[in-house]
Design a protein around this motif. Sequence first.
Motif, short mmCIF file in Angstrom:
data_model
loop_
_atom_site.label_atom_id
_atom_site.label_comp_id
_atom_site.label_asym_id
_atom_site.label_seq_id
_atom_site.Cartn_x
_atom_site.Cartn_y
_atom_site.Cartn_z
N GLN A 149 -2.39 21.78 -30.64
CA GLN A 149 -1.54 22.87 -30.29
C GLN A 149 -0.03 22.37 -29.50
N PHE A 150 -0.03 21.10 -29.66
CA PHE A 150 1.18 20.49 -29.05
C PHE A 150 2.32 20.91 -30.18
N PRO A 151 3.49 21.28 -29.76
CA PRO A 151 4.64 21.92 -30.45
C PRO A 151 5.21 20.47 -31.15
N VAL A 152 4.56 19.93 -32.23
CA VAL A 152 5.24 18.61 -32.72
C VAL A 152 6.24 18.96 -33.74
N ASN A 153 6.76 20.04 -33.94
CA ASN A 153 7.51 20.37 -35.37
C ASN A 153 9.03 20.50 -34.95
N GLN A 154 9.44 20.64 -33.74
CA GLN A 154 10.76 21.02 -33.71
C GLN A 154 11.09 20.28 -32.20
N ARG A 155 12.56 20.22 -32.17
CA ARG A 155 12.98 19.59 -30.84
C ARG A 155 13.09 20.13 -29.51
N PHE A 156 12.58 19.76 -28.55
CA PHE A 156 12.63 20.38 -27.06
C PHE A 156 12.90 19.33 -26.20
N ALA A 157 13.09 18.16 -26.41
CA ALA A 157 13.04 17.08 -25.20
C ALA A 157 14.32 17.44 -24.43
N GLN A 158 14.61 17.06 -23.32
CA GLN A 158 15.69 17.04 -22.43
C GLN A 158 16.28 15.55 -22.48
N PRO A 159 17.29 15.59 -21.77
CA PRO A 159 17.95 14.00 -21.69
C PRO A 159 17.13 13.27 -21.02
N GLU A 160 16.85 12.15 -21.41
CA GLU A 160 15.83 11.35 -20.92
C GLU A 160 15.96 9.75 -21.13
N ILE A 161 15.43 8.96 -20.63
CA ILE A 161 15.55 7.45 -21.00
C ILE A 161 14.33 7.23 -22.13
N ARG A 162 14.74 6.97 -23.31
CA ARG A 162 13.46 6.99 -24.44
C ARG A 162 13.85 5.33 -24.71
N ALA A 163 12.95 4.19 -24.09
CA ALA A 163 13.21 2.94 -24.43
C ALA A 163 12.13 2.50 -25.25
N ILE A 164 12.30 1.32 -25.79
CA ILE A 164 11.29 0.43 -26.43
C ILE A 164 11.46 -1.08 -26.32
N TRP A 165 10.33 -1.40 -26.55
CA TRP A 165 10.55 -3.12 -26.45
C TRP A 165 10.60 -3.44 -28.03
N LEU A 166 11.53 -4.09 -28.29
CA LEU A 166 11.78 -4.76 -29.74
C LEU A 166 11.35 -6.21 -29.82
N ASP A 167 10.22 -6.46 -30.11
CA ASP A 167 9.53 -7.63 -29.97
C ASP A 167 9.96 -8.77 -31.07
N ARG A 168 9.74 -9.88 -30.38
CA ARG A 168 10.20 -11.19 -31.37
C ARG A 168 10.03 -11.08 -32.84
N GLY A 169 8.23 -10.80 -33.12
CA GLY A 169 7.80 -10.54 -34.25
C GLY A 169 8.41 -9.65 -35.08
N THR A 170 8.90 -8.47 -34.62
CA THR A 170 9.66 -7.38 -35.49
C THR A 170 10.94 -8.18 -35.86
N ILE A 171 11.46 -8.78 -34.84
CA ILE A 171 12.88 -9.40 -35.15
C ILE A 171 12.81 -10.63 -36.38
N VAL A 172 11.75 -11.33 -36.39
CA VAL A 172 11.45 -12.31 -37.09
C VAL A 172 11.29 -11.81 -38.57
N LYS A 173 10.51 -10.92 -38.58
CA LYS A 173 10.02 -10.34 -39.84
C LYS A 173 11.26 -9.37 -40.66
#
Length: 794
Positions: free
Chosen positions: A311-335
């Motif tokens: 029942q989570f509403p996953v089909n439309q945008r509702f996020a507020q301004p927030e920090i959305r960070a990700i670690w971009l790892d060495r393996g992905t860089i090499v690939k």
Amino acid sequence: MAPVGSLSAPGVRRLIKNVLGGYWGFSLDTPQKLQPSKDKLQRWANNKDLIGEVRGGVVVPNSPNQAAALWESQNNSAAVLATSRSTFFGWRWGVDSAANPSLDSAWLQAAVKRHATPNAVKSIPGGATECDNPAVAKIPATNPTNRNSSQNLPTINSTTPTQTNTSIPSKITAVIPDNTSRNINFQRSDELSDEAIDNLQDKVRLDVKPNSRKPISRNETAALQQELLKLIGRVESANLAVAAINNRTPAAQAQPAQFASSQPATLTFGSQQALSQAKEVVQKLPQLVAKRKYAEARKQWLAAKASLWNQFPVNQRFAQPEIRAIWLDRGTIVKARNEQGLAQVFDRLSQAGINTVFFETVNAGYTVYPSKVAPQQNPLTRDWDPLKSAVKLAHDRGMELHAWVWVFAAGNQRHNKLLGINTNYPGPVLAVHPDWAGYDRRGKMIPQGQNKPFFDPANPQLRQYLLNQYEEIVTNYNVDGLHLDYIRYPFQDHQRNRSYGYGKAARSQFKQRYGVDPLKISPSQRDIWQKWTAFRTQQIDSFVAQVSQKMRQKKSDLIMSVAVFPLPEQERIGKLQQHWEVWAKRGDIDLIVPMTYALDTPTFSRLAQPWIVSRKLGSTLLVPGIRLLNLPTLGAFDQVQLIRDLPVGGYALFAAENLQNQQLQQVLGSTQGSKTEREPIPYRQPFKTAALRYASLQKEWKFTLENKQLQMSASRISEFNSQAEILENALNQLAKSPSQANLQTTKASLTRFQSQFRTLMQQQALNNPYQVGVWENRLAMIERLIRFGERVKK
């Protein structure tokens, strides 16, 4: 498959024991001869082909009759364990330096034959026929080409720890009694952390698996009810946010996640019905337990949870301004191989709504870019400059690029294997400067059971080298931030004589200050040992302050962040000498990113909660980490929703290599993806973020009032609207013109509104305590944003 569990936290050792029948004890100094066990239940291993000399270690069984082979000259200590579901070898199987290939092959064939033969494996006393932890017992074989393929919703165990322990090798070969020999990949990216961060476990286990008739205690019943109520609250909170944005009732707009599995049962009705049914389950659980209908209680709990996730509403945008960070790892860089390939990665991140990238820039002593300071660029990226490309690609997409650096971890045995070099190579820096190394009490550069050598943080030449390296990054590349990882000593267990930090410089400085070589003291000498712990902790503290000061002199708007362990403060200082509360309170760091990795939301919540409510962080923003590996799509989304309901500024995903799941990519893109106008990032525009987040709050209040969902008298509604409007004007004015006068006015207005909020919401809090708590948390986050803005705008 050894060593397994040698430095594990108690919770991890318990899981390993449950699955494998025991855990790794310690290494043997010399090769030893195997001999068969005399136990009748282990006759399958009484074969001359299984006798030979092996370099391994002692494994500790749950019960004596689980030992299938013994070490001949080690007081008959166990070398191989066998239960009804697994065979556990006490050596690195498949490694020629441990055992010869013919012996390894014989053991594997015998183990496979044992489990593949019908009725050959009998229940072994002392070895549970049902694993106590279904989340571990039913780990699927991993497809290395698609680690994030569609998964069924897991059976939930709130105490399932994350698999990020250095004692667990990257691949465990076990023989499982399902007529197959399979490789179980406990894949953990060692780029961020490989220690035991998961021993913060509740005393109450939520061991929820279908068809189990195991009794449920009163405390467990209450815990099950509480967790289901919290999930109901998260689902309602997410749907309210969507409804307020679109000014439509949740029932009219909610769309279930069509891709989501709903094991073990599906409640096929709309959002409101699913919520009502889940609430009924909460009420019925004590009655079912009282009637000893334990299997039915678990079945209904799991069905309600699965339905709620849908029942989570996953089909439309509702996020507020927030920090959305990700670690971009060495393996992905090499690939990626080149800028064109890396552009595809950044396209995916941008479409998912990511606004902050921790780009792995220094790893195992190598730089990802051509450096004039470091002795060697990573050979896997030697033909191009990934950092230069990453800065350009991120900025072109409106994202920030923060250089992620390993600070005191100097090398990596696993990386050495990728390069095809000696696994004991200490890394390019220590190879040139061996005097910069740290050591354990035994004089080993790599602590027992771990796979990384560390620098000596007390060495002044090493510290200057690192400062020069970071200055090169900040000066030559237009990075937006510096993200410090491995800003600590290796994981230690002093009760087992496993201590670290005995580098040449550290020993000399400590002896000069206190008149004793730290190698000659022990934890039993409490006063001097506390001084030794404080000395090492101060090395880390002072270096963080030094990096922060020097780098901000080079770039005043540089964002400083750290990846840290979420262990309790004093335990963390004793085991890692990582006292990040000090860095936060001093203002050295802008973002604290605790590695709150968990396979389920309740455990994630318990790991993150102490720091969310902590008053020791000053104005620093907290950004909890979510580990995507082995998380189903809606499980990851559930953890994100929990963060949105708490007073934190956002989240960080580990890692980019695990964001190739199309379902998760789709959900993130739909709920937080690109907008026409560019959103502010909280640490960059805290006042504007505060105003926008408050505007979202007002939409929810307005929606609930208009739909008569807010229990409040007419007079209180009038008072509430009046106070809310005053705060709205103050926040908007501060965002527009961040002067000292506007700041003080806003702080006063917010304090006044917060103090009155609980009184005005008194009746609503009785009817919907979770949602009122969410609103209070969001007001608290607005307060934190204002305090952060006050510090950085000075």
